[in-house]
Write a protein that holds these residues in place. Structure first.
Motif, PDB file in Angstrom:
ATOM      1  N   GLU A  36       0.830  -1.202   0.000  1.00 47.51           N
ATOM      2  CA  GLU A  36       0.000   0.000   0.000  1.00 47.51           C
ATOM      3  C   GLU A  36       0.869   1.259   0.000  1.00 47.51           C
ATOM      4  N   GLU A  37       0.354   2.319  -0.605  1.00 50.45           N
ATOM      5  CA  GLU A  37       1.140   3.534  -0.787  1.00 50.45           C
ATOM      6  C   GLU A  37       1.612   4.124   0.535  1.00 50.45           C
ATOM      7  N   VAL A  38       0.770   4.120   1.549  1.00 55.71           N
ATOM      8  CA  VAL A  38       1.158   4.714   2.829  1.00 55.71           C
ATOM      9  C   VAL A  38       2.354   3.982   3.428  1.00 55.71           C
ATOM     10  N   VAL A  39       2.416   2.658   3.245  1.00 59.06           N
ATOM     11  CA  VAL A  39       3.536   1.873   3.771  1.00 59.06           C
ATOM     12  C   VAL A  39       4.792   2.140   2.952  1.00 59.06           C
ATOM     13  N   VAL A  40       4.654   2.155   1.633  1.00 54.43           N
ATOM     14  CA  VAL A  40       5.808   2.419   0.768  1.00 54.43           C
ATOM     15  C   VAL A  40       6.405   3.784   1.075  1.00 54.43           C
ATOM     16  N   ARG A  41       5.571   4.790   1.248  1.00 52.64           N
ATOM     17  CA  ARG A  41       6.067   6.136   1.555  1.00 52.64           C
ATOM     18  C   ARG A  41       6.795   6.147   2.901  1.00 52.64           C
ATOM     19  N   ARG A  42       6.252   5.429   3.881  1.00 46.25           N
ATOM     20  CA  ARG A  42       6.879   5.409   5.203  1.00 46.25           C
ATOM     21  C   ARG A  42       8.256   4.748   5.159  1.00 46.25           C
ATOM     22  N   VAL A  43       8.370   3.630   4.435  1.00 45.17           N
ATOM     23  CA  VAL A  43       9.656   2.948   4.333  1.00 45.17           C
ATOM     24  C   VAL A  43      10.645   3.790   3.541  1.00 45.17           C
ATOM     25  N   ASN A  44      10.187   4.415   2.471  1.00 43.06           N
ATOM     26  CA  ASN A  44      11.067   5.307   1.711  1.00 43.06           C
ATOM     27  C   ASN A  44      11.652   6.398   2.600  1.00 43.06           C
ATOM     28  N   LEU A  45      10.806   7.031   3.397  1.00 43.83           N
ATOM     29  CA  LEU A  45      11.281   8.098   4.277  1.00 43.83           C
ATOM     30  C   LEU A  45      12.246   7.568   5.324  1.00 43.83           C
ATOM     31  N   MET A  46      11.963   6.390   5.863  1.00 46.44           N
ATOM     32  CA  MET A  46      12.853   5.797   6.857  1.00 46.44           C
ATOM     33  C   MET A  46      14.243   5.565   6.277  1.00 46.44           C
ATOM     34  N   LYS A  47      14.300   5.189   5.010  1.00 48.08           N
ATOM     35  CA  LYS A  47      15.578   4.940   4.356  1.00 48.08           C
ATOM     36  C   LYS A  47      16.282   6.222   3.926  1.00 48.08           C
ATOM     37  N   GLY A  48      15.565   7.344   3.936  1.00 53.11           N
ATOM     38  CA  GLY A  48      16.137   8.589   3.469  1.00 53.11           C
ATOM     39  C   GLY A  48      15.868   8.869   2.008  1.00 53.11           C
ATOM     40  N   ARG A  49      14.940   8.124   1.419  1.00 52.01           N
ATOM     41  CA  ARG A  49      14.545   8.348   0.039  1.00 52.01           C
ATOM     42  C   ARG A  49      13.409   9.368  -0.032  1.00 52.01           C
ATOM     43  N   PRO A  50      13.152   9.934  -1.225  1.00 54.58           N
ATOM     44  CA  PRO A  50      11.929  10.721  -1.392  1.00 54.58           C
ATOM     45  C   PRO A  50      10.711   9.846  -1.129  1.00 54.58           C
ATOM     46  N   ALA A  51       9.723  10.378  -0.445  1.00 54.02           N
ATOM     47  CA  ALA A  51       8.549   9.580  -0.079  1.00 54.02           C
ATOM     48  C   ALA A  51       7.879   8.957  -1.290  1.00 54.02           C
TER      49      ALA A  51
END
Length: 270
Positions: A36-51
């Motif tokens: 789901e998009e909300v999870v992908v965005r959260r993991v991206n941010l945790m890694k330091g990637r653009p959401a």
């Protein structure tokens, strides 16, 4: 630990609950979570990637063909030959493919290239014990796919030129162990995992595209494009492609091979 039934059930349950799991994947480690998009965005941010960075996907072996739109293969590319190539490379170990995306795949898991909508599928290879974990997580989420990304911080966050994926659990724990949204599922034996993949370096996968071709080679074979040169050596990829009637060309992202993460053995203790 991979191979321990209770640990695999626990880790799959963590994915179902919306957490990311850092787990053994071929001969290195990856992060897997719900798609789901909300999870992908959260993991991206945790890694330091653009959401909003596009997510790659993974699945269990039997479901890999479901993740591509086979009606949109480019001219000169046969379904049977492509699926045989996919099967051959996943038999060797971890690998990735970029192909035509099905119409129902959400936008945060697809990319546009030359007007073509594509999906990047990364899998650990048929022999990896993480397939049992992936199958349980898929069953729990009632989905055909999961979000996957490399187990590392983004170079955007660290400022390094490149941040290779982890292949030692001790260093992975040091980097992500304090993250509330991450759980760990380690290889039972990291040295054995590397021995089981003698052709592959312990790093992120190579990625081969089949949603487009780069003309034909001197033998009249359609040339597939290697998008990323990772764990599997170039000549092994070329041999597999030629076996099924394809040539090979290197895309801009494959001109330089990915780096293997280097560890300070004294600091890591293994």
């Amino acid at each position: 630990m991979l191979g321990r039934a209770e640990d695999v059930r626990w880790a799959a349950g963590a994915v179902v609950a919306g957490l990311a799991v850092a787990h053994g994947f071929g001969n290195f480690y990856a992060l897997t979570a719900r798609p789901e998009e909300v999870v992908v965005r959260r993991v991206n941010l945790m890694k330091g990637r653009p959401a909003g960075q596009t997510g790659s996907v993974t699945t269990a072996p039997a479901r890999i063909p479901l993740l591509f739109d086979w009606a949109r293969l480019p001219d000169g590319i046969g379904h049977r030959e492509v699926t045989a190539l996919i099967d051959a490379l996943f038999t060797l170990g971890p690998f990735g493919f970029q192909g035509p995306a099905p119409a129902d795949l959400p936008g945060h898991l697809t990319a546009e290239e030359d007007g073509r909508r594509t999906v990047q599928v990364i899998a650990p290879g048929y022999s990896c014990p993480s397939n049992e974990f992936l199958s349980r997580a898929l069953a729990g989420t009632r989905s055909d796919l999961l979000f996957i990304t490399s187990a590392n911080r983004s170079r955007r966050a660290t400022g390094a030129d490149e941040e290779p994926a982890h292949w030692r659990a001790a260093a992975l724990r040091a980097e992500f162990g304090r993250e509330a949204g991450v759980r760990m599922l380690e290889h039972a034996d990291e040295e054995a995992a590397r021995r089981n993949h003698p052709l592959h370096e312990p790093m992120s996968t190579s990625v081969l595209a089949f949603h487009r071709t780069d003309g034909v080679d001197e033998h009249g074979r359609p040339r597939l494009v290697l998008q990323r040169h990772g764990s599997l050596p170039l000549e092994r990829i070329r041999q597999a492609a030629e076996r099924f009637g394809f040539g090979l060309t290197l895309g801009p992202g494959a001109q330089r091979r990915l780096s293997r993460r280097q560890y300070d053995d004294a600091a890591e203790g293994s």
